[in-house]
Scaffold this motif. Sequence first.
Motif, PDB file in Angstrom:
ATOM      1  N   LYS A 495      36.788  41.598-105.722  1.00  0.00           N
ATOM      2  CA  LYS A 495      36.294  41.975-104.384  1.00  0.00           C
ATOM      3  C   LYS A 495      36.928  43.275-103.927  1.00  0.00           C
ATOM      4  N   PHE A 496      38.238  43.412-104.177  1.00  0.00           N
ATOM      5  CA  PHE A 496      38.938  44.646-103.811  1.00  0.00           C
ATOM      6  C   PHE A 496      38.317  45.846-104.528  1.00  0.00           C
ATOM      7  N   ARG A 497      38.065  45.677-105.815  1.00  0.00           N
ATOM      8  CA  ARG A 497      37.480  46.760-106.599  1.00  0.00           C
ATOM      9  C   ARG A 497      36.092  47.125-106.074  1.00  0.00           C
ATOM     10  N   LYS A 498      35.301  46.124-105.750  1.00  0.00           N
ATOM     11  CA  LYS A 498      33.945  46.388-105.254  1.00  0.00           C
ATOM     12  C   LYS A 498      33.984  46.991-103.850  1.00  0.00           C
ATOM     13  N   ASP A 499      34.959  46.583-103.029  1.00  0.00           N
ATOM     14  CA  ASP A 499      35.085  47.171-101.694  1.00  0.00           C
ATOM     15  C   ASP A 499      35.391  48.661-101.789  1.00  0.00           C
ATOM     16  N   VAL A 500      36.274  49.038-102.736  1.00  0.00           N
ATOM     17  CA  VAL A 500      36.591  50.445-102.938  1.00  0.00           C
ATOM     18  C   VAL A 500      35.341  51.221-103.319  1.00  0.00           C
ATOM     19  N   SER A 501      34.601  50.684-104.280  1.00  0.00           N
ATOM     20  CA  SER A 501      33.412  51.370-104.775  1.00  0.00           C
ATOM     21  C   SER A 501      32.349  51.474-103.680  1.00  0.00           C
ATOM     22  N   LYS A 502      32.172  50.398-102.925  1.00  0.00           N
ATOM     23  CA  LYS A 502      31.164  50.400-101.861  1.00  0.00           C
ATOM     24  C   LYS A 502      31.510  51.418-100.777  1.00  0.00           C
ATOM     25  N   ARG A 503      32.809  51.503-100.439  1.00  0.00           N
ATOM     26  CA  ARG A 503      33.214  52.437 -99.389  1.00  0.00           C
ATOM     27  C   ARG A 503      32.990  53.878 -99.819  1.00  0.00           C
ATOM     28  N   LEU A 504      33.287  54.192-101.071  1.00  0.00           N
ATOM     29  CA  LEU A 504      33.104  55.561-101.553  1.00  0.00           C
ATOM     30  C   LEU A 504      31.625  55.936-101.589  1.00  0.00           C
ATOM     31  N   ARG A 505      30.773  54.988-101.931  1.00  0.00           N
ATOM     32  CA  ARG A 505      29.331  55.282-101.891  1.00  0.00           C
ATOM     33  C   ARG A 505      28.875  55.507-100.455  1.00  0.00           C
ATOM     34  N   THR A 506      29.460  54.735 -99.534  1.00  0.00           N
ATOM     35  CA  THR A 506      29.138  54.914 -98.119  1.00  0.00           C
ATOM     36  C   THR A 506      29.554  56.300 -97.636  1.00  0.00           C
ATOM     37  N   LEU A 507      30.651  56.808 -98.182  1.00  0.00           N
ATOM     38  CA  LEU A 507      31.148  58.127 -97.807  1.00  0.00           C
ATOM     39  C   LEU A 507      30.414  59.257 -98.520  1.00  0.00           C
ATOM     40  N   GLY A 508      29.377  58.920 -99.320  1.00  0.00           N
ATOM     41  CA  GLY A 508      28.526  59.941 -99.901  1.00  0.00           C
ATOM     42  C   GLY A 508      28.833  60.343-101.318  1.00  0.00           C
ATOM     43  N   LEU A 509      29.740  59.617-102.005  1.00  0.00           N
ATOM     44  CA  LEU A 509      30.064  59.949-103.394  1.00  0.00           C
ATOM     45  C   LEU A 509      29.190  59.143-104.348  1.00  0.00           C
ATOM     46  N   ASN A 510      28.982  59.659-105.535  1.00  0.00           N
ATOM     47  CA  ASN A 510      28.165  59.010-106.558  1.00  0.00           C
ATOM     48  C   ASN A 510      29.059  58.469-107.675  1.00  0.00           C
ATOM     49  N   GLU A 511      28.792  57.221-108.086  1.00  0.00           N
ATOM     50  CA  GLU A 511      29.613  56.594-109.121  1.00  0.00           C
ATOM     51  C   GLU A 511      29.148  57.010-110.507  1.00  0.00           C
ATOM     52  N   VAL A 512      30.107  57.236-111.407  1.00  0.00           N
ATOM     53  CA  VAL A 512      29.796  57.514-112.808  1.00  0.00           C
ATOM     54  C   VAL A 512      30.558  56.525-113.679  1.00  0.00           C
ATOM     55  N   LYS A 513      30.079  56.333-114.903  1.00  0.00           N
ATOM     56  CA  LYS A 513      30.742  55.495-115.896  1.00  0.00           C
ATOM     57  C   LYS A 513      30.913  56.323-117.168  1.00  0.00           C
ATOM     58  N   THR A 514      32.134  56.422-117.643  1.00  0.00           N
ATOM     59  CA  THR A 514      32.405  57.229-118.828  1.00  0.00           C
ATOM     60  C   THR A 514      33.151  56.390-119.863  1.00  0.00           C
ATOM     61  N   TYR A 515      33.325  56.962-121.063  1.00  0.00           N
ATOM     62  CA  TYR A 515      33.936  56.235-122.173  1.00  0.00           C
ATOM     63  C   TYR A 515      35.446  56.058-121.972  1.00  0.00           C
ATOM     64  N   THR A 516      35.950  54.910-122.382  1.00  0.00           N
ATOM     65  CA  THR A 516      37.396  54.675-122.383  1.00  0.00           C
ATOM     66  C   THR A 516      38.070  55.479-123.489  1.00  0.00           C
TER      67      THR A 516
END
Length: 789
Positions: A495-516
């Motif tokens: 939930k903490f991880r998803k809250d962080v991600s949701k807040r950043l999207r709300t602030l106008g940032l776009n999520e990316v996924k890259t290779y480990t």
Amino acid sequence: MKISLNWIKDYVDIENENVYDMADKITNCGVNVEHVVTNNLNNLVIGHVISCTPHPDSDHLNVCEVDILNEKLQIVCGAKNVRTGIKVIVAKVGAVLPGNFKIKESTIRGIKSYGMICALFELGLEEKTEENYNKGIYELDDDAPVGEDPIKYLGLDDTIYELDLNPNRSDCTNHLGFAYEVASVLVKKVKLPNTDFTEVGDDISSKIHLDVKTPNCMMYQTRIVKDVVVKESPSFIKNRLEAAGMRSINNVVDISNYVMLEYGQPLHFFDKEKLGDNITIRMARDNEKIVTLDNVERTLNNSDIVIAKDDEAVAIAGVMGGLSTEVDEDTRTILIESALFNPYNVRYTSIRLGLRSEASLRFEKPLNYEYTKEAIDRACYLLEKYADGKVLTGTVVYDNVDKTLKIAQVSYEKINKVLGITVPKEEVKNSFDRLGFPFTCDNDIYTVTIPNRRIDVRIKEDLIEEVGRLYGFDKIANKTPILPIKSGNYSPFVKFRKDVSKRLRTLGLNEVKTYTLISEEENKLFNNEEGLKVLLPMSLDRTTTRTSLLSSLYKVYKYNDARSVSNINIYEVSNVYHNDYTEELKLACLMKGDYVNSTWQDNTIPVNFFVLKGIISNLLDYLGYQNRYVFKESCPNNEMHPGVCANIYVDNEEIGYFGKVSPLFEKADIFVLEISLTKLYNKKVSKIVYPKISKYPEIKKDVAFIVDDEITSDDIKKIIKKYGTNTLKDVYVFDLYKGSNIETNKKSLAFSLTFVDYEKTLTEEEVDVLFKKIIEKVCTLLNAVVRDK
């Protein structure tokens, strides 16, 4: 895994069993028989070519008259090796060969043909290669009985079970282990292989010096067989090896493979004359060299186990022997090795060297130490019988195996409770008897001694599974599960991880996924820590586990920038992996261009240090860390701008940093952020309590201070809050100015203060008194001056 039923017949009486029904029974008991493959073909007979004359209308065909005992067939054949007097395999009219090829009466260039003379590859009994094709039709021995079934005569009338085994059932990767499974399912007894042989000569213990210098060798046994004759294997060995998917080499090599497939215990045969009398088992030295049986020089390291003569490595333990001690046609004396090595070392060695073999695959799993002796004795028996060998007296043994009996207890009540059915007590006893598990029963508690051949059975739950599968899981009645209803929720960390991600999207940032996995060079960017190297990387750009996310985001930026994307505001939440084999969840952001870009009235907000700082503050406030974080100037790595970068502290612990990328590294104005969410999550947050709204009006006051450059806004805010009492509701910076009318090395910071009282209406006089006191304290403590213009 392929299992030959002809082989299984040596141990269990299955002569009258239907192979398909038996496969279903075995599958229902937990060992999945995925395919049943049989070589039996109808309408095949052994024929004798009585005459063979050239076809009158062809330069390569022959017209043959073939005696099949009760009749004579005219067959047109194009094989080069067909001739009068040989015994052949004949497919009569009506036979259906592999590939759904139906044999019919036909006319070939005006001559009637009533069948087909066959090669083995046409019957699916060997691979269709150019070599096999050029051999032509298969010629049987002169004693082949005309009119009989050729498949049975050749010993190829076999049925193969192809098993899809669970990883824990390694006991069924050999024929003897599978025979025990068949016997338990069919309620029959297992007949063990013959291991009797005659010993000759003096005891070899005086001739072989064995020195084990590593705990990674738990058992090592050797015997010597002399006067060996290397020749072709008997047909039953060749057929069984081929049925299991292995190619016949010669009688000596085949016997080694045969015993491995029989017991699951790999053996290795050394040429004794090449090996000498001194055998050492030790760990390899870094960069030690050995030429293996495939004539390739291998470089070893100190995690590899080797067999050495004197100081020279002659075999990689559990993986492959060395070329220098290879058994060849001139070999007359063989030293047999039967051993147990550390499975982990064998696995990592075989993977690193790219040498995955039938032997190494077995050594990678725990083996039954009892089979170590039985397998070497079985090999001696076969070498004596089929290689004319003479077995010398005695065995040289190193034994450091824990032989503590595996004993588990389980109650009758527990069996029924776990299975959810009532199993008759007699069935429980029958199950242990069928498995060959010795047991006693006292007050409905079964004390069971588990044979070492069943590596997978150790605890009472394993015993319950064994009872259940033999009794029949199909006897468990269908029931609708009754479970308490509860609302579904994420775990706190998710939930903490998803809250962080949701807040950043709300602030106008776009999520990316890259290779480990990234390259070693990429991992050095924005980072001072080396990543872990992958043992066998997929490619050169996927060799290292990343310890920072920013290098990956920078690569995303470069990709988009090359495609004329000017405004890039991205983030990623992912794990990184450290050298101490720990993992950490991190958040990284990269921003460039405009944060807000509206073409209407040219309303844009470019990305800068303070925009990114505001995003961080917004996120931390949202997560409940308000008034617990501060920013301190720093420069954590060479890629960051030393004057426009700050560390982030929560509760006086550094959790990350943000700032501008150095122009020496990247000319564009890029701002980045990286935070350890693992560290942040570990800081407890109280339940958020929302402040009440005052029904009384607020009073706002603005003030600007001229202070030295090194004084921060936080320094001033701390004093304002300290002397603002409870009526000070909020304070924030709204302006920073340096320039004309301001001295060098000075700056102007403007603050807006909000005052409110929740019990009464504040008067201007009350607020002015407090406001003047705050100004006085700031000026006194920080040598500040109030800016009046």
